[in-house]
Design an enzyme around this catalytic site. Sequence first.
Site, PDB file in Angstrom:
ATOM      1  CB  SER A 172      -0.893   0.039   1.233  1.00 32.05           C
ATOM      2  OG  SER A 172      -1.878  -0.937   1.147  1.00 32.05           O
TER       3      SER A 172
ATOM      4  CB  ALA B   3      -2.756  -1.611  10.842  1.00 30.88           C
ATOM      5  N   PRO B   4      -0.820  -2.050   8.186  1.00 37.65           N
ATOM      6  CG  PRO B   4       0.610  -3.451   6.972  1.00 37.65           C
ATOM      7  CD  PRO B   4      -0.744  -2.824   6.930  1.00 37.65           C
ATOM      8  N   GLY B   5       1.045   0.013   8.273  1.00 37.29           N
ATOM      9  CA  GLY B   5       1.900   1.198   8.420  1.00 37.29           C
ATOM     10  C   GLY B   5       2.534   1.715   7.137  1.00 37.29           C
ATOM     11  N   GLY B   6       2.063   1.233   5.979  1.00 41.32           N
ATOM     12  CA  GLY B   6       2.674   1.667   4.708  1.00 41.32           C
ATOM     13  C   GLY B   6       2.590   3.175   4.489  1.00 41.32           C
TER      14      GLY B   6
ATOM     15  CG  ASP C  43      -5.706   0.110  11.647  1.00 38.22           C
ATOM     16  OD1 ASP C  43      -6.271  -0.867  12.174  1.00 38.22           O
ATOM     17  OD2 ASP C  43      -5.661   0.285  10.430  1.00 38.22           O
TER      18      ASP C  43
ATOM     19  CG  ASP D 159     -14.502   4.183  14.744  1.00 37.98           C
ATOM     20  OD1 ASP D 159     -14.043   4.318  13.586  1.00 37.98           O
ATOM     21  OD2 ASP D 159     -15.706   3.988  14.981  1.00 37.98           O
TER      22      ASP D 159
ATOM     23  CG  ASP E 291      -5.547   2.630   2.279  1.00 39.91           C
ATOM     24  OD1 ASP E 291      -6.416   2.605   1.389  1.00 39.91           O
ATOM     25  OD2 ASP E 291      -4.580   1.845   2.306  1.00 39.91           O
TER      26      ASP E 291
ATOM     27  CE  LYS F 297      -9.902   1.262   0.563  1.00 40.96           C
ATOM     28  NZ  LYS F 297      -8.494   1.129   0.216  1.00 40.96           N
TER      29      LYS F 297
END
EC number: 2.1.1.186
Length: 350
Positions: free
Chosen positions: A187, A220-223, A239, A259, A275, A304
């Site tokens: 990502s 998460a995971p932090g990209g 997250d 949240d 994201d 999305k």
Amino acid sequence: MHGLLCYCRQGFESDLAAELGERAAAAGVPGYARAERDAGHVRFITADAGDAAALARALPFRDLVFARQKLRLLAELRGLDPKDRLGPLLAALPPGLRLGEAWVEHPDTDAGKPLSALARSFGNALRPALRKAGVLAAGSDPHLPRLHVCFLAGDHALLALADPRDSAPWPLGIPRLKLHPDAPSRSALKLEEAFLVLLDAAEREQLLRPGMSAADLGAAPGGWTWVLTRHHVRVWAIDNGPLRQHVLDSGLVEHLRADGFRWQPPGPLDWLVCDMVEQPSRVAARMAQWFAHGWCRQAVFNLKLPMKKRWQETRLCLDLFREQAGRPLRVRTRQLYHDREEITVFARPA
Ligand SMILES: C[S@@+](CC[C@H](N)C(=O)[O-])C[C@H]1O[C@@H](n2cnc3c(N)ncnc32)[C@H](O)[C@@H]1O
């Protein structure tokens, strides 16, 4: 043949056709879209060159969402003889044409990718032939149009011209970005591409400075957080999921398990990035609240998309975002190369 030729992600032809059709109608330019499923490109056909020029002016590349590339159609060559593809191509060029560059391409599709070797070898033959004919400048010249030859099959090609100031500067409209070995996820490439494609060079310089602050919703995971820390931006990473340890070790990241639709920053931030995988209208509305409350100066966020009617959903979400943001914004939206069933939005004060 007159009109526009735009490249897109395979499977998004009907969305690009809907976008071009609606925007052409809004600009008062008659014509129709020709889109084939999985073709990776769409043609918008106009009656004559005047209408094509008017459409090209009315639809700047920067404003298109589903187009990776925007070109003016010149000709369609069918039944090309493998022994002499050059002759018919040279004959199809308008007299007096002067080119700054010539690229030979193919759609970025399952059917198009096997044509890459032909495109490469034909390009190596085409450029010297164009120079010999006095059509192509000796060195690449960004002030002259760029020729695009797009092979649809070994005997079938589209010829088109790009205005270098109003088109993507990458072959196939694809910026080639390499995933850094330290990136926590693929990502990361989406945010890197967003900064490259949706911001201009001056904006990148001015808006991505060390010491700036950001929130990353759905981090998460932090990209995306990692990309921001590489610009020495301090990040609130929101997250419930875990972030990779080396991202936390940068000393620039505060990870909060909260949240993303409820969390509020302690004070105004420079950046909001988001994201989160959620309904696009819900994300658009939350992004608008951030601008309405003055919680961020600028934002990059993903929407999305549903499986169908993706252009309609895009338009609805962008309208909702602009209306609810409560202040005039400059908004650029694109389905990036690293986006799949999603689009990426950059917004900043107008
Ligand atoms: C596509 S991933 C994000 C990937 C991330 N941008 C990166 O570069 O590594 C989506 C994330 O959104 C998070 N998410 C979904 N809904 C959320 C919410 N309401 N609040 C916070 N995070 C949420 C998920 O836990 C998931 O980690």
